[in-house]
Write a protein that holds these residues in place. Structure first.
Motif, PDB file in Angstrom:
ATOM      1  N   GLN A  98       5.478  -0.498 -10.170  1.00 21.78           N
ATOM      2  CA  GLN A  98       5.076  -1.281  -9.004  1.00 21.78           C
ATOM      3  C   GLN A  98       3.749  -0.793  -8.445  1.00 21.78           C
ATOM      4  OE1 GLN A  98       8.780  -0.505  -6.887  1.00 21.78           O
ATOM      5  NE2 GLN A  98       9.212  -2.709  -6.803  1.00 21.78           N
ATOM      6  N   PHE A  99       3.483   0.482  -8.616  1.00 23.38           N
ATOM      7  CA  PHE A  99       2.266   1.077  -8.065  1.00 23.38           C
ATOM      8  C   PHE A  99       1.026   0.694  -8.870  1.00 23.38           C
ATOM      9  CE2 PHE A  99      -0.620   4.831  -7.704  1.00 23.38           C
ATOM     10  CZ  PHE A  99      -0.947   4.678  -6.369  1.00 23.38           C
ATOM     11  N   ASN A 100       1.109   0.800 -10.211  1.00 19.35           N
ATOM     12  CA  ASN A 100      -0.114   0.522 -10.975  1.00 19.35           C
ATOM     13  C   ASN A 100       0.129   0.018 -12.398  1.00 19.35           C
ATOM     14  OD1 ASN A 100      -3.017   0.506 -11.000  1.00 19.35           O
ATOM     15  ND2 ASN A 100      -2.931   2.192 -12.454  1.00 19.35           N
ATOM     16  N   LYS A 101       1.201  -0.720 -12.616  1.00 19.12           N
ATOM     17  CA  LYS A 101       1.377  -1.345 -13.933  1.00 19.12           C
ATOM     18  C   LYS A 101       1.608  -2.852 -13.805  1.00 19.12           C
ATOM     19  CE  LYS A 101       3.369   0.567 -17.496  1.00 19.12           C
ATOM     20  NZ  LYS A 101       2.237   0.987 -18.348  1.00 19.12           N
ATOM     21  N   GLU A 102       2.385  -3.244 -12.809  1.00 17.31           N
ATOM     22  CA  GLU A 102       2.700  -4.660 -12.632  1.00 17.31           C
ATOM     23  C   GLU A 102       1.610  -5.354 -11.823  1.00 17.31           C
ATOM     24  OE1 GLU A 102       6.450  -4.603 -10.709  1.00 17.31           O
ATOM     25  OE2 GLU A 102       7.541  -3.828 -12.463  1.00 17.31           O
ATOM     26  N   ILE A 103       1.166  -6.504 -12.316  1.00 21.72           N
ATOM     27  CA  ILE A 103       0.165  -7.295 -11.604  1.00 21.72           C
ATOM     28  C   ILE A 103       0.815  -7.950 -10.379  1.00 21.72           C
ATOM     29  CG2 ILE A 103      -1.439  -9.226 -11.792  1.00 21.72           C
ATOM     30  CD1 ILE A 103      -2.213  -6.796 -13.445  1.00 21.72           C
ATOM     31  N   LEU A 104       0.139  -7.896  -9.254  1.00 22.74           N
ATOM     32  CA  LEU A 104       0.674  -8.519  -8.044  1.00 22.74           C
ATOM     33  C   LEU A 104       0.801 -10.026  -8.231  1.00 22.74           C
ATOM     34  CD1 LEU A 104      -1.400  -6.616  -5.320  1.00 22.74           C
ATOM     35  CD2 LEU A 104       1.007  -6.283  -5.889  1.00 22.74           C
ATOM     36  N   PRO A 105       1.847 -10.640  -7.687  1.00 26.74           N
ATOM     37  CA  PRO A 105       2.060 -12.080  -7.872  1.00 26.74           C
ATOM     38  C   PRO A 105       0.860 -12.901  -7.410  1.00 26.74           C
ATOM     39  CG  PRO A 105       3.990 -11.047  -6.889  1.00 26.74           C
ATOM     40  CD  PRO A 105       2.922 -10.015  -6.906  1.00 26.74           C
ATOM     41  N   GLY A 106       0.403 -13.795  -8.277  1.00 24.14           N
ATOM     42  CA  GLY A 106      -0.708 -14.659  -7.943  1.00 24.14           C
ATOM     43  C   GLY A 106      -2.066 -13.985  -7.944  1.00 24.14           C
ATOM     44  N   ARG A 107      -2.123 -12.734  -8.397  1.00 24.31           N
ATOM     45  CA  ARG A 107      -3.387 -12.002  -8.426  1.00 24.31           C
ATOM     46  C   ARG A 107      -3.690 -11.546  -9.849  1.00 24.31           C
ATOM     47  NH1 ARG A 107      -3.957 -14.370  -4.060  1.00 24.31           N
ATOM     48  NH2 ARG A 107      -3.200 -13.464  -2.118  1.00 24.31           N
ATOM     49  N   GLY A 108      -4.834 -10.918 -10.005  1.00 22.62           N
ATOM     50  CA  GLY A 108      -5.204 -10.409 -11.317  1.00 22.62           C
ATOM     51  C   GLY A 108      -5.358  -8.906 -11.319  1.00 22.62           C
ATOM     52  N   PHE A 109      -4.681  -8.229 -10.369  1.00 23.14           N
ATOM     53  CA  PHE A 109      -4.827  -6.785 -10.241  1.00 23.14           C
ATOM     54  C   PHE A 109      -3.525  -6.182  -9.730  1.00 23.14           C
ATOM     55  CE2 PHE A 109      -6.914  -9.169  -6.811  1.00 23.14           C
ATOM     56  CZ  PHE A 109      -6.084  -8.870  -5.730  1.00 23.14           C
ATOM     57  N   THR A 110      -3.429  -4.848  -9.843  1.00 28.66           N
ATOM     58  CA  THR A 110      -2.240  -4.124  -9.387  1.00 28.66           C
ATOM     59  C   THR A 110      -2.411  -3.700  -7.928  1.00 28.66           C
ATOM     60  OG1 THR A 110      -3.098  -1.946 -10.022  1.00 28.66           O
ATOM     61  CG2 THR A 110      -1.920  -3.212 -11.718  1.00 28.66           C
ATOM     62  N   PHE A 111      -1.342  -3.161  -7.366  1.00 28.13           N
ATOM     63  CA  PHE A 111      -1.388  -2.693  -5.976  1.00 28.13           C
ATOM     64  C   PHE A 111      -2.437  -1.599  -5.819  1.00 28.13           C
ATOM     65  CE2 PHE A 111      -0.149   0.462  -2.814  1.00 28.13           C
ATOM     66  CZ  PHE A 111      -0.011  -0.317  -1.675  1.00 28.13           C
ATOM     67  N   TRP A 112      -2.430  -0.616  -6.716  1.00 25.05           N
ATOM     68  CA  TRP A 112      -3.383   0.486  -6.580  1.00 25.05           C
ATOM     69  C   TRP A 112      -4.818   0.003  -6.747  1.00 25.05           C
ATOM     70  CZ3 TRP A 112      -5.000   4.798  -4.756  1.00 25.05           C
ATOM     71  CH2 TRP A 112      -6.111   5.410  -5.324  1.00 25.05           C
ATOM     72  N   GLN A 113      -5.072  -0.892  -7.686  1.00 34.51           N
ATOM     73  CA  GLN A 113      -6.434  -1.390  -7.880  1.00 34.51           C
ATOM     74  C   GLN A 113      -6.948  -2.064  -6.610  1.00 34.51           C
ATOM     75  OE1 GLN A 113      -5.776  -3.836 -11.306  1.00 34.51           O
ATOM     76  NE2 GLN A 113      -6.004  -2.157 -12.768  1.00 34.51           N
ATOM     77  N   TRP A 114      -6.076  -2.795  -5.936  1.00 34.13           N
ATOM     78  CA  TRP A 114      -6.466  -3.430  -4.682  1.00 34.13           C
ATOM     79  C   TRP A 114      -6.696  -2.376  -3.602  1.00 34.13           C
ATOM     80  CZ3 TRP A 114      -3.902  -3.207   0.014  1.00 34.13           C
ATOM     81  CH2 TRP A 114      -4.409  -4.046   1.019  1.00 34.13           C
ATOM     82  N   PHE A 115      -5.777  -1.418  -3.481  1.00 31.12           N
ATOM     83  CA  PHE A 115      -5.896  -0.397  -2.439  1.00 31.12           C
ATOM     84  C   PHE A 115      -7.129   0.475  -2.667  1.00 31.12           C
ATOM     85  CE2 PHE A 115      -4.920   3.658  -0.370  1.00 31.12           C
ATOM     86  CZ  PHE A 115      -4.476   3.234   0.878  1.00 31.12           C
ATOM     87  N   ASP A 116      -7.413   0.797  -3.910  1.00 31.52           N
ATOM     88  CA  ASP A 116      -8.588   1.605  -4.226  1.00 31.52           C
ATOM     89  C   ASP A 116      -9.877   0.855  -3.870  1.00 31.52           C
ATOM     90  OD1 ASP A 116      -9.742   4.026  -5.349  1.00 31.52           O
ATOM     91  OD2 ASP A 116     -10.404   2.777  -7.016  1.00 31.52           O
ATOM     92  N   GLY A 117      -9.864  -0.461  -4.045  1.00 31.43           N
ATOM     93  CA  GLY A 117     -11.020  -1.255  -3.632  1.00 31.43           C
ATOM     94  C   GLY A 117     -11.238  -1.183  -2.129  1.00 31.43           C
ATOM     95  N   VAL A 118     -10.149  -1.198  -1.364  1.00 31.64           N
ATOM     96  CA  VAL A 118     -10.248  -1.047   0.093  1.00 31.64           C
ATOM     97  C   VAL A 118     -10.811   0.331   0.439  1.00 31.64           C
ATOM     98  CG1 VAL A 118      -8.894  -0.839   2.210  1.00 31.64           C
ATOM     99  CG2 VAL A 118      -8.425  -2.696   0.615  1.00 31.64           C
ATOM    100  N   LEU A 119     -10.337   1.355  -0.257  1.00 33.30           N
ATOM    101  CA  LEU A 119     -10.841   2.715  -0.035  1.00 33.30           C
ATOM    102  C   LEU A 119     -12.349   2.772  -0.242  1.00 33.30           C
ATOM    103  CD1 LEU A 119      -8.320   5.179  -1.725  1.00 33.30           C
ATOM    104  CD2 LEU A 119      -8.710   4.828   0.691  1.00 33.30           C
TER     105      LEU A 119
END
Length: 859
Positions: A499-520
């Motif tokens: 859930q943290f960094n393997k599964e793509i978020l629903p309706g998106r093209g990235f994982t939870f960590w990839q999104w959070f790291d972008g915010v960082l």
């Protein structure tokens, strides 16, 4: 933080009955000093405990008298001090019991309220326990020495209870020596375990520091602890060897074996990685690291040849094999090729350190091992093994030292960095002390994940303002894809690595960590001050924003991180609809690149429709300190200042455009309205521009039937020297296309018989300018102006060299006085001359492929 600093702010009634034998006022005067004494660790009534208790009583009385001299109630304090001295001078162990009970009661009250004690308190208690154990060992050595020198006198002084003997004083004194030595060895092993535990804690704190936790890097206190224990070890070892005759042939070998195990454990554990290699390591990239031997200055003798430390890459499997052998086996082969991986282990007499500093190491390549299931390359962990063999003084014992670095993820390309950081973050956060390398939990409590994300966020952004429970709620909804659960429901859940960094978020093209790291990354680069001032809500869904702002006045806005884009921040604001109802609009997210062109504060200032930051703070009050000073007038070189302003198209503007024949929807994006040609301009876009000077022909397309829509979001503003600003009214055309209005058009002879132009005459270097991956979209043309031509076209320089005579004659024949076009099909002569033929599809703004020689009006 001390215990008293917390207790002093709690109601006194919570400690009723606790200060019956020791006044609370004196506890207040002693404050932190009382907590820095080992009251809780003095157990027993032997000579050592009695001596320690008596010394602590004397120190306390002196401390209280000193405090009384600077206090207004000196007489009352001195009376209390006198009463304590009379009560406990003959029985100092009773005072120890009283103060121990007070400290235990205070700890219980704090734990009941806060559920934990300060970390600094625990650390100080651990240090006091070790220090007292070391003093007890030194006392044991003196007792053994006294018993050997004068058995009869020493025997009468020994406490039978402390030795745990049932013997009476009639027992021969020589039998007391082995028992005393056995007790001393046992206490030595306990002290060794304390040192090893402290080293493990230091290593764990070093690993957590990789995620941003606070870390006391200074190894000097730990080195002093190791050296003090080894010094006592040698003293005790000397006494055992001197008493070998009394110990006998059976007991002595067992004692020596236990001694060797203590020394070996201390020596091997004191070899540490002081400076870790990068945990995300790219091949063909240099890095630094250092290994430190805490006992080196004390145990290494001067050698003719310095000891050399080697660094090798090992796989997870190799690391496990080394751990199972207690790091006694040598490495069979390195899993990667490392350059400059052997350095000397040097002792610095000034600093008292013994280190091997790797300053120029290069991982040339890595041998990948077989991965399990769906494991990716960025989930594969390895480590650097530092190893050496040294001879210890004074026994000349040879010891092989080995230590592993923290887990490392090796990458070969920068696009693997994000996923590699996720692997490192998870391993650093959730690994256990003394684990099998590099085993880590596959699923962890969501509460621990929140602590990890908060720690990482504050460390990366370099802010003291962390995430709030509302932020955690949004993050939980995102990672679990559950918008129906409550905050309390999420607290009891566990989150998996997938859930943290393997599964793509629903309706998106990235994982939870990839999104959070972008915010960082965005917050660290562009929004640190805004976040630290709590001007950004950030972690909030678009749906909740609509609910939040729907009842707010027109012009209320807030800032949130984009839910659908990586590394974007957007402005949500309230506007009035056609029917007068409130509507919430979200402006297209700004990336770090956008905010580097114009800051977030200046963009907010530009937008007049933004009035109050939610809930009701005027925007100038909230963001005034973040505005950049606008330059006005002329600069030092005499140029008029310019500025970029941001605007956002309203629905009213779009309706007006549709009314005059514009497209149904104008793009609501950031655009630069500059007086230059639009990039990616197609041939048909030039027809209406070139028609006055270029009648229909192969390079002269027909005019378009309709105009272009406007969609300006950023306007160029020019300031006069009086400080006023006005929008540029220049059409979106190259200035060279604006001709002299007093001149005739194609009938002019000077124009009908132009000099031939040379395509490469003013061609710029194609590769001299770096190209951006994306350029701001320019505002489309709003109108087409047909300016008259100049009598002497600016794109025909009289100094141009002529092409070969045959080509020139052919060119003159084709461009005759009756010729209908400016742009005849004369490409073959250009090709024969070795020049590139003009390509209208390449005519654009700021592109390296632009051919300046064929650009109209270029001078």
């Amino acid at each position: 933080m001390s215990l008293w600093s917390i207790v002093s702010h709690m109601p006194p009634e919570e400690f009723s009955g606790l200060f019956a034998e020791f006044p609370r006022s004196l506890r207040c005067l002693l404050a932190d000093w009382l907590e820095n004494q080992p009251w809780e660790f003095i157990n027993g009534s032997d000579a050592f405990c009695t001596s320690m208790a008596s010394g602590m009583l004397s120190a306390m009385l002196e401390k209280l008298r000193s405090a009384a001299s600077s206090d207004g109630q000196q007489c009352q304090i001195l009376q209390q001090v006198s009463g304590i001295e009379n009560a406990y001078r003959r029985d100092p162990l009773r005072l120890v019991a009283v103060l121990k009970a007070i400290l235990e009661g205070e700890k219980a009250a704090v734990l009941k309220r806060d559920r934990h004690l300060p970390l600094s308190f625990h650390r100080r208690q651990e240090e006091l326990k070790f220090s007292l154990g070391l003093q007890r060992l030194q006392h044991r050595v003196r007792e053994i020495q006294a018993l050997r020198d004068n058995p009869a006198a020493a025997s009468r002084q020994l406490n039978v209870q402390d030795l745990q003997l049932k013997a009476t004083e009639t027992k021969p004194p020589e039998s007391e020596l082995p028992t005393l030595i056995l007790e001393a060895v046992k206490e030595l092993e306990v002290a060794k375990q304390q040192v090893l535990k402290r080293i493990q804690i230091w290593k764990r704190q070093q690993q957590l520091a990789g995620n941003g936790a606070l870390f006391e890097e200074n190894l000097a206190p730990l080195q002093k602890r190791c050296e003090s224990l080894v010094e006592v070890y040698f003293q005790l070892h000397q006494q055992v060897m001197a008493a070998s005759a009394e110990l006998g042939a059976e007991l002595l070998p067992r004692l020596l074996e236990r001694f060797n195990e203590v020394l070996s454990s201390l020596v091997k554990s004191s070899f540490l990685v002081e400076k870790q290699p990068p945990q995300v390591l790219k091949t063909q990239t240099k890095f630094q690291a250092s290994a430190r031997f805490l006992l080196g200055p004390q145990l290494l003798k001067a050698s003719a040849k310095p000891y050399m430390v080697r660094a090798d890459m090992v796989t997870e499997k190799q690391a496990r094999e080394l751990a199972l052998s207690a790091y006694s086996n040598a490495l069979s082969e390195s899993t990667g090729e490392i350059m400059h991986n052997v350095v000397a282990l040097e002792t610095n007499p000034t600093s008292g350190t013994c280190c091997a500093n790797f300053k120029n190491v290069l991982l040339k390549k890595i041998k990948r091992c077989e991965r399990k299931g769906s494991e990716s390359v960025t989930e594969e962990k390895c480590a650097v093994l530092f190893s050496t063999t040294v001879a210890l003084t004074p026994s000349n014992l040879s010891v092989h030292l080995q230590v592993l670095s923290l887990p490392i993820v090796v990458i070969v390309h920068g696009n693997q960095d994000n996923n590699a950081k996720a692997t490192v973050l998870w391993d650093n956060a959730f690994s256990e002390i003394d684990r099998v390398p590099f085993v880590v939990a596959e699923r962890v409590p969501w509460e621990k994940m929140c602590d990890t994300l908060n720690l990482k966020f504050m460390a990366e952004v370099q802010t003291t303002k962390g995430l709030l429970k509302e932020h955690y709620f949004f993050l939980a909804q995102k990672i679990f894809n559950d918008h129906s659960a409550s905050l309390e429901d999420f607290q009891s859940r566990s989150v998996s690595w997938a859930q943290f960094n393997k599964e793509i978020l629903p309706g998106r093209g990235f994982t939870f960590w990839q999104w959070f790291d972008g915010v960082l990354d965005l917050t660290k680069r562009c929004l640190k001050s805004y976040w630290s001032d709590r001007l950004i809500i950030g972690f909030i869904s678009k749906q909740y924003v609509c609910k939040l702002l729907s009842t707010e006045p027109d012009g209320t806005f807030l800032l949130r991180f984009s839910d659908s884009e990586i590394g974007g921040v957007t402005i949500a604001h309230v506007i009035r609809g056609k029917d007068g109802s409130s509507q919430v609009e979200n402006i297209q997210p700004f990336s770090a690149k956008d905010l580097s062109i114009r800051s977030l504060g200046d963009r907010i200032r530009d937008l007049g429709q933004l009035r109050n930051l939610y809930p009701n703070t005027p925007k100038d009050q909230a963001f005034g300190s973040h505005y950049n000073k606008e330059q006005t007038g002329k600069d030092g070189r005499g140029y008029v200042s310019t500025a970029i302003k941001m605007t956002v198209e309203s629905e009213r503007d779009q309706q007006a455009q549709r009314a005059v024949g514009g497209p149904p929807e104008a793009p609501q994006a950031q655009m630069l309205s500059l007086p230059v040609l639009q990039p990616e301009l197609h041939p048909e876009s030039l027809r209406s521009v070139l028609s006055p000077i270029c009648p229909p022909g192969p390079f002269c397309p027909q005019p378009l039937p309709t105009g272009y829509p406007t969609g300006e979001n950023i306007n160029m503003m020019v300031s006069d020297n009086l400080g006023s600003s006005f929008p540029s009214t220049s059409p979106v055309l190259s200035p060279s296309l604006v001709m002299d209005p007093t001149l005739p058009r194609c009938q002019d002879l000077a124009f009908r018989n132009p000099l031939p132009f040379m395509p490469n005459q003013y061609m710029t270097e194609a590769s001299s300018e770096p190209q951006d991956e994306e350029m701001p979209e320019l505002a489309p043309f709003t109108s087409m102006v047909d300016p008259p031509l100049q009598s002497s076209p600016r794109w025909m320089a009289p100094s141009m060299d002529l092409p070969p005579s045959s080509d020139f004659e052919q060119f003159l024949q084709e461009v005759s006085l009756e010729g209908p076009a400016l742009c005849p099909p004369f490409t073959p002569p250009l090709q024969r001359s070795g020049y590139p033929s003009p390509n209208p599809s390449c005519w654009g703004l700021g592109e390296s492929r632009w051919d300046d020689s064929v650009r109209p009006g270029h001078a």
